[in-house]
Design a protein around this motif. Structure first.
Motif, PDB file in Angstrom:
ATOM      1  N   ALA A 177      -5.478 -64.189  19.928  1.00  0.00           N
ATOM      2  CA  ALA A 177      -6.359 -63.165  19.353  1.00  0.00           C
ATOM      3  C   ALA A 177      -7.199 -63.720  18.200  1.00  0.00           C
ATOM      4  CB  ALA A 177      -5.540 -61.967  18.892  1.00  0.00           C
ATOM      5  N   SER A 178      -6.568 -64.439  17.272  1.00  0.00           N
ATOM      6  CA  SER A 178      -7.315 -64.985  16.133  1.00  0.00           C
ATOM      7  C   SER A 178      -8.273 -66.087  16.575  1.00  0.00           C
ATOM      8  CB  SER A 178      -6.340 -65.532  15.085  1.00  0.00           C
ATOM      9  OG  SER A 178      -5.540 -66.583  15.634  1.00  0.00           O
ATOM     10  N   PHE A 179      -7.901 -66.822  17.605  1.00  0.00           N
ATOM     11  CA  PHE A 179      -8.756 -67.872  18.162  1.00  0.00           C
ATOM     12  C   PHE A 179     -10.031 -67.262  18.745  1.00  0.00           C
ATOM     13  CE2 PHE A 179     -10.083 -70.156  21.995  1.00  0.00           C
ATOM     14  CZ  PHE A 179     -10.323 -71.424  21.497  1.00  0.00           C
ATOM     15  N   PHE A 180      -9.870 -66.203  19.518  1.00  0.00           N
ATOM     16  CA  PHE A 180     -11.035 -65.555  20.121  1.00  0.00           C
ATOM     17  C   PHE A 180     -11.934 -64.938  19.050  1.00  0.00           C
ATOM     18  CE2 PHE A 180      -8.139 -65.076  23.952  1.00  0.00           C
ATOM     19  CZ  PHE A 180      -8.757 -66.097  24.654  1.00  0.00           C
ATOM     20  N   LYS A 181     -11.341 -64.462  17.986  1.00  0.00           N
ATOM     21  CA  LYS A 181     -12.130 -63.898  16.888  1.00  0.00           C
ATOM     22  C   LYS A 181     -12.957 -64.990  16.210  1.00  0.00           C
ATOM     23  CE  LYS A 181     -11.775 -60.962  12.781  1.00  0.00           C
ATOM     24  NZ  LYS A 181     -10.856 -60.202  11.885  1.00  0.00           N
ATOM     25  N   LEU A 182     -12.372 -66.181  16.050  1.00  0.00           N
ATOM     26  CA  LEU A 182     -13.090 -67.314  15.472  1.00  0.00           C
ATOM     27  C   LEU A 182     -14.302 -67.681  16.319  1.00  0.00           C
ATOM     28  CD1 LEU A 182     -13.268 -69.849  13.556  1.00  0.00           C
ATOM     29  CD2 LEU A 182     -11.811 -71.011  15.245  1.00  0.00           C
ATOM     30  N   PRO A 217     -20.698 -78.173  17.386  1.00  0.00           N
ATOM     31  CA  PRO A 217     -20.630 -77.633  16.020  1.00  0.00           C
ATOM     32  C   PRO A 217     -19.315 -78.040  15.346  1.00  0.00           C
ATOM     33  CG  PRO A 217     -21.330 -75.941  17.574  1.00  0.00           C
ATOM     34  CD  PRO A 217     -20.878 -77.107  18.391  1.00  0.00           C
ATOM     35  N   SER A 218     -19.336 -78.139  14.044  1.00  0.00           N
ATOM     36  CA  SER A 218     -18.161 -78.583  13.291  1.00  0.00           C
ATOM     37  C   SER A 218     -16.965 -77.652  13.495  1.00  0.00           C
ATOM     38  CB  SER A 218     -18.505 -78.694  11.810  1.00  0.00           C
ATOM     39  OG  SER A 218     -18.952 -77.440  11.304  1.00  0.00           O
ATOM     40  N   TRP A 219     -17.230 -76.354  13.682  1.00  0.00           N
ATOM     41  CA  TRP A 219     -16.108 -75.422  13.823  1.00  0.00           C
ATOM     42  C   TRP A 219     -15.300 -75.666  15.095  1.00  0.00           C
ATOM     43  CZ3 TRP A 219     -16.100 -72.266  18.104  1.00  0.00           C
ATOM     44  CH2 TRP A 219     -17.316 -72.025  18.737  1.00  0.00           C
ATOM     45  N   THR A 220     -15.914 -76.309  16.073  1.00  0.00           N
ATOM     46  CA  THR A 220     -15.179 -76.587  17.324  1.00  0.00           C
ATOM     47  C   THR A 220     -14.181 -77.724  17.147  1.00  0.00           C
ATOM     48  OG1 THR A 220     -16.830 -78.160  18.161  1.00  0.00           O
ATOM     49  CG2 THR A 220     -17.156 -75.820  18.690  1.00  0.00           C
ATOM     50  N   GLN A 221     -14.306 -78.469  16.044  1.00  0.00           N
ATOM     51  CA  GLN A 221     -13.403 -79.596  15.811  1.00  0.00           C
ATOM     52  C   GLN A 221     -12.229 -79.227  14.916  1.00  0.00           C
ATOM     53  OE1 GLN A 221     -14.058 -82.215  17.723  1.00  0.00           O
ATOM     54  NE2 GLN A 221     -15.797 -80.970  18.395  1.00  0.00           N
ATOM     55  N   GLN A 222     -12.161 -77.967  14.516  1.00  0.00           N
ATOM     56  CA  GLN A 222     -11.025 -77.515  13.714  1.00  0.00           C
ATOM     57  C   GLN A 222      -9.726 -77.642  14.499  1.00  0.00           C
ATOM     58  OE1 GLN A 222     -11.512 -73.621  11.941  1.00  0.00           O
ATOM     59  NE2 GLN A 222     -13.738 -73.879  11.746  1.00  0.00           N
ATOM     60  N   GLN A 223      -8.661 -77.976  13.799  1.00  0.00           N
ATOM     61  CA  GLN A 223      -7.344 -78.072  14.427  1.00  0.00           C
ATOM     62  C   GLN A 223      -6.452 -76.948  13.896  1.00  0.00           C
ATOM     63  OE1 GLN A 223      -6.285 -82.239  13.695  1.00  0.00           O
ATOM     64  NE2 GLN A 223      -6.724 -82.670  15.841  1.00  0.00           N
ATOM     65  N   ASN A 224      -5.179 -77.065  14.172  1.00  0.00           N
ATOM     66  CA  ASN A 224      -4.219 -76.041  13.761  1.00  0.00           C
ATOM     67  C   ASN A 224      -4.573 -74.672  14.356  1.00  0.00           C
ATOM     68  OD1 ASN A 224      -2.841 -77.938  12.115  1.00  0.00           O
ATOM     69  ND2 ASN A 224      -4.368 -77.607  10.492  1.00  0.00           N
ATOM     70  N   VAL A 225      -4.924 -74.699  15.630  1.00  0.00           N
ATOM     71  CA  VAL A 225      -5.219 -73.446  16.336  1.00  0.00           C
ATOM     72  C   VAL A 225      -3.945 -72.626  16.451  1.00  0.00           C
ATOM     73  CG1 VAL A 225      -5.960 -72.454  18.528  1.00  0.00           C
ATOM     74  CG2 VAL A 225      -7.095 -74.498  17.633  1.00  0.00           C
ATOM     75  N   GLY A 237      -1.683 -79.458  17.981  1.00  0.00           N
ATOM     76  CA  GLY A 237      -2.418 -80.708  17.836  1.00  0.00           C
ATOM     77  C   GLY A 237      -3.780 -80.725  18.502  1.00  0.00           C
ATOM     78  N   LYS A 238      -4.240 -79.604  19.018  1.00  0.00           N
ATOM     79  CA  LYS A 238      -5.518 -79.564  19.733  1.00  0.00           C
ATOM     80  C   LYS A 238      -6.612 -78.948  18.872  1.00  0.00           C
ATOM     81  CE  LYS A 238      -3.236 -79.042  24.226  1.00  0.00           C
ATOM     82  NZ  LYS A 238      -2.990 -78.123  25.372  1.00  0.00           N
ATOM     83  N   THR A 239      -7.849 -79.363  19.147  1.00  0.00           N
ATOM     84  CA  THR A 239      -8.991 -78.778  18.462  1.00  0.00           C
ATOM     85  C   THR A 239      -9.411 -77.501  19.180  1.00  0.00           C
ATOM     86  OG1 THR A 239     -10.623 -79.959  19.799  1.00  0.00           O
ATOM     87  CG2 THR A 239      -9.796 -81.071  17.813  1.00  0.00           C
ATOM     88  N   VAL A 240     -10.268 -76.742  18.525  1.00  0.00           N
ATOM     89  CA  VAL A 240     -10.799 -75.520  19.135  1.00  0.00           C
ATOM     90  C   VAL A 240     -11.496 -75.853  20.452  1.00  0.00           C
ATOM     91  CG1 VAL A 240     -12.537 -73.696  18.868  1.00  0.00           C
ATOM     92  CG2 VAL A 240     -11.047 -74.283  16.947  1.00  0.00           C
ATOM     93  N   TRP A 241     -12.269 -76.934  20.459  1.00  0.00           N
ATOM     94  CA  TRP A 241     -13.000 -77.302  21.669  1.00  0.00           C
ATOM     95  C   TRP A 241     -12.061 -77.693  22.810  1.00  0.00           C
ATOM     96  CZ3 TRP A 241     -17.175 -76.390  24.070  1.00  0.00           C
ATOM     97  CH2 TRP A 241     -17.621 -77.205  25.111  1.00  0.00           C
TER      98      TRP A 241
END
Length: 439
Positions: A177-182, A217-225, A237-241
């Motif tokens: 849910a929080s991932f989809f909101k991001l 975009p930089s936000w797709t490289q965020q970790q700690n999903v 250990g995975k990025t958003v992308w």
């Protein structure tokens, strides 16, 4: 495999081979490929690029895509030259495309490569052009169940709704849910209803942009999903992308993961191929090269129906080859072989062994395996609501027919009156000269 898994993986024997000389047993091939590189299908609400960035418009084939298909055509010529004529011959090749611009242009680009080594186009009186127009047949998307897979079908609609509201998918939507909101905050998409089903719109757009010189975009490289340890799509250990791409792959499993979807989505094309094989064997058909220009969904549906889908979204210009061989030692022995070329620009080909028809798979066994997909009457099989019968008049005419007849009668009556008036004026008005008759 855990009970919560969306789908159980199929065990498929896959052998990596390389393009080589075509065996002399080959008689017919059917080549299904995904169109080449295209622009995103739509503009995101918070898109970072203007519409003008895409030269031909959203969803259209790019120059990169045309080049990919041209190279695939070159490869197909090298692979299947022994059964292809040097110049186009309608008794040798048949081309069908989904009625989408990107598929039609892919077919033309592919054929330019397939016939690139022919003599100058003397029949066009263009001595400097080594190209020949080749007919590409198509069907309106709304009536095409073979390639566009968009012909209305109530059973398909119901099955897909069930697939995307299954307990496993609902759990993904809850855990992420929080991932989809991001993702929604950065793209402007509404992912609140069914994020797993709808996130492909964001993934597709960013993927297309990344292939055309725009970094992710930089936000797709965020970790700690955060995903609450979801069992279908682990996120540690995975990025958003990376998660977005995994969801896209899993979507293709969900879309074609029931016997109903196998029958109505992948079945019609396979039935078309079987009928062409049988017609060739019986001597009623001479065409040896059948080409289908279509979509990633078409490729995935076909491989899924055969039980050999690799659980990955098909890449641009990926191709499936379903071949018919006649063993030279036994003229009555016809065999079917299936190959998959997942990447355009290398010679690696995967030889696929179908669970329901182990290699070597006889044509008889292949047809029997696919017999369960046969559809005699589409609307009946789909359980589509019957169209209402228009009311009839006393004379047995429909309402529309009565209206047409009434209008025609009125027009004739008016013309008759005008003719009479002109005739009377002509007799009483004397000589008026020879005025040009525009009729």
């Amino acid at each position: 495999m855990t009970p919560g898994r969306v789908i159980c993986s199929l065990t498929v024997l896959v052998l990596v081979v390389y393009a080589s000389d075509t065996p002399d047993t080959l008689r017919v091939t059917n080549v299904l490929y995904r169109h080449g590189d295209r622009a995103p299908t739509l503009k995101l609400p918070l898109d970072r690029v203007n519409s003008s960035y895409w030269k031909y418009g959203y969803g259209e084939l790019t120059e990169v895509g045309k080049a990919e298909q041209y190279r695939l055509g070159l490869w197909l010529r090298q692979q299947y030259d022994p059964i292809l004529t040097k110049i186009f011959d309608h008794t040798n090749i048949e081309v069908r495309s989904s009625d989408k611009d990107r598929c039609l242009v892919s077919a033309y680009s592919n054929l330019a490569g397939l016939y690139s080594n022919q003599t100058p186009a003397e029949d066009l009186q263009l001595p400097y052009v080594r190209w020949q127009p080749v007919p590409v047949h198509t069907e309106p998307v709304i009536t095409d169940e073979i390639l566009a897979m968009n012909r209305p079908c109530s059973k398909v609609d119901k099955s897909q709704i069930e697939a995307f509201t299954s307990p496993a998918v609902l759990q993904i939507n809850k855990d992420y849910a929080s991932f989809f909101k991001l993702v929604a905050n950065h793209t402007g998409l509404d992912l609140s209803s069914n994020g797993f089903r709808d996130i492909w719109l964001a993934t597709d757009s960013l993927y297309c942009e990344s292939l055309h010189g725009l970094p992710l975009p930089s936000w797709t490289q965020q970790q700690n999903v955060s995903c609450s340890n979801n069992v279908d799509i682990p996120c540690e250990g995975k990025t958003v992308w990376q998660v977005m791409k995994e969801m896209s792959d899993l979507q293709f499993l969900v879309m074609f993961n029931t016997s109903v979807l196998h029958r109505f989505e992948g079945g019609p094309l396979l039935e078309d191929i079987v009928s062409k094989f049988k017609a060739y064997v019986a001597g009623h058909r001479t065409i040896q090269f059948n080409m289908y220009s279509a979509h990633d969904t078409t490729v995935a549906a076909t491989l899924s129906a055969l039980g050999v889908f690799d659980e990955k979204q098909p890449e641009y210009a990926s191709a499936v080859m379903i071949e018919l061989h006649n063993m030279t030692t036994d003229a009555e022995k016809w065999e079917v072989k299936v190959f998959y070329k997942p990447v355009t620009d290398n010679n690696t080909v995967l030889s696929l062994s179908m669970p329901g028809c182990k290699s070597p798979c006889s044509l008889t066994d292949f047809a029997l395996m696919l017999d369960k997909y046969k559809i005699t009457d589409w609307d009946t099989a789909c359980e589509n609501n019957p169209k209402p019968v228009p009311p009839t008049s006393i004379l047995g005419l429909t309402e529309s027919e009565v209206i047409v007849i009434t209008i025609c009668t009125a027009v004739v009556f008016i013309l008759l009156i005008i003719s009479c008036i002109c005739w009377v004026r002509g007799r009483s008005g004397g000589h008026r000269g020879h005025i040009y008759d525009r009729m």
